[in-house]
Design a protein around this motif. Structure first.
Motif, PDB file in Angstrom:
ATOM      1  N   ARG A   1       0.812  -1.206   0.000  1.00  0.00           N
ATOM      2  CA  ARG A   1       0.000   0.000   0.000  1.00  0.00           C
ATOM      3  C   ARG A   1       0.846   1.256   0.000  1.00  0.00           C
ATOM      4  N   GLU A   2       2.053   1.166   0.481  1.00  0.00           N
ATOM      5  CA  GLU A   2       2.926   2.331   0.527  1.00  0.00           C
ATOM      6  C   GLU A   2       3.724   2.494  -0.751  1.00  0.00           C
TER       7      GLU A   2
ATOM      8  N   HIS B   1       5.809   0.160  -2.046  1.00  0.00           N
ATOM      9  CA  HIS B   1       7.093  -0.549  -2.079  1.00  0.00           C
ATOM     10  C   HIS B   1       6.929  -1.866  -2.810  1.00  0.00           C
TER      11      HIS B   1
END
Length: 315
Positions: A121-122, A124
């Protein structure tokens, strides 16, 4: 981190259980020896001798001496230490350590590029193949090394110890009268039916009874100054034989009565013959005429009665 790993190893090795089996093997006999001990309690004993028609009872007091025969031998105690899980721990730990160490040593062979097929979700990307191999290698090594070390330590602690020690065993015990001395006192003839006979005094440690006296006395045991007298088995048998023969030999020998008894009660006459034969063990007992008459009656009782004619056999 290193201290933590060392602590884990120490705990794993220290808590590893070992099973111990002990067995004892008897070795050769080193020596044999005898121990003698006096129990310190003097008891009265009696020795019975017969010279018909007299029965002589000689009294002694004696200690009881205990004789113990011992064997001293070498004894080997064998202690076997083993762990049922040691081999499994070495095998399991060795495989994990080898795989984990191989992944760590060969992590440079894996790609360092992130996994672009996965994104969190970030934003990465997923871990690279090198990072996955490094993680698995570290985890397997952390699990495998303690198991391997624990198994190796358990195997090294396994083995067999032998301890030789001296052992002693009592193989025989015997208690016999010892330090006997003649004893005088008041003798009571006890244990019979009816009123007890009058007590009698010994002379030089001996009491003499005649066949006529024994026939009229009823007793089963002897007391010396109120203490039960110990009679050996053969002495007791000799006393009973004398008592029986005193009654049996007192009656006059009647061949005609014996012949009638052989016909009417043959088993009873055979029993009387056995009793008369026992009287032959008493020195001087006049048992010969009675035995001859009984044998003649028994032999005559087995023959056909006079004046009878055997039945003829049908032709």
């Amino acid at each position: 981190m290193k201290r933590l790993g060392v602590a884990v190893l120490v705990l794993a090795v220290g808590c590893a259980p070992l099973d111990v089996e002990r067995r004892t093997e008897r070795g050769p006999v080193v020596r044999t020896y005898t121990q003698e001990k006096t129990l310190g309690e003097r008891l009265p004993f009696a020795d019975i001798r017969v010279q018909w028609p007299q029965l002589s009872v000689s009294f002694t007091t004696a200690d009881i001496c205990r004789t113990e025969h011992h064997e001293e031998y070498a004894e080997e105690v064998i202690s076997t230490r083993y762990s049922q899980g040691a081999a499994a721990a070495v095998s399991f730990g060795g495989i994990l350590t080898a795989v984990g160490g191989g992944l760590l040593l060969g992590r440079s062979l894996f790609s360092d590029s992130p996994d672009r097929s996965a994104i969190d979700r970030e934003g990465h990307y997923g871990a690279s193949s090198r990072e996955v191999a490094t993680g698995w290698g570290a985890a397997l090594t952390i699990l495998g090394v303690p198991a391997l070390v624990t198994g190796l330590v358990m195997l090294s602690r396994s083995g067999e110890d032998r301890e030789t020690r001296k052992a002693d065993e009592m193989v025989a015990l015997r208690e016999v009268p010892c330090q006997a001395k003649p004893s005088d006192g008041v003798v009571e003839l006890a244990g019979g039916s009816g009123p007890p006979p009058q007590p009698r005094l010994t002379s030089n440690g001996t009491l003499v009874l005649t066949a006529d006296e024994v026939r009229d006395l009823s007793f089963t045991g002897l007391l010396l100054d109120g203490t039960p007298v110990i009679l050996k088995e053969d002495e007791q048998a000799r006393l009973e034989t004398f008592r029986t023969c005193a009654t049996l030999l007192a009656a006059p020998v009647d061949p005609e009565a014996l012949a009638r008894e052989a016909k009417s009660h043959p088993e009873r006459l055979r029993m009387k013959r056995d009793l008369a034969r026992a009287c032959t063990t008493l020195p001087g007992a006049p048992v010969g005429p009675l035995l001859e008459a009984i044998d003649a009656a028994v032999g005559g009782g087995d023959a056909p009665a006079s004046g009878t004619t055997p039945a003829s056999t049908p032709g």
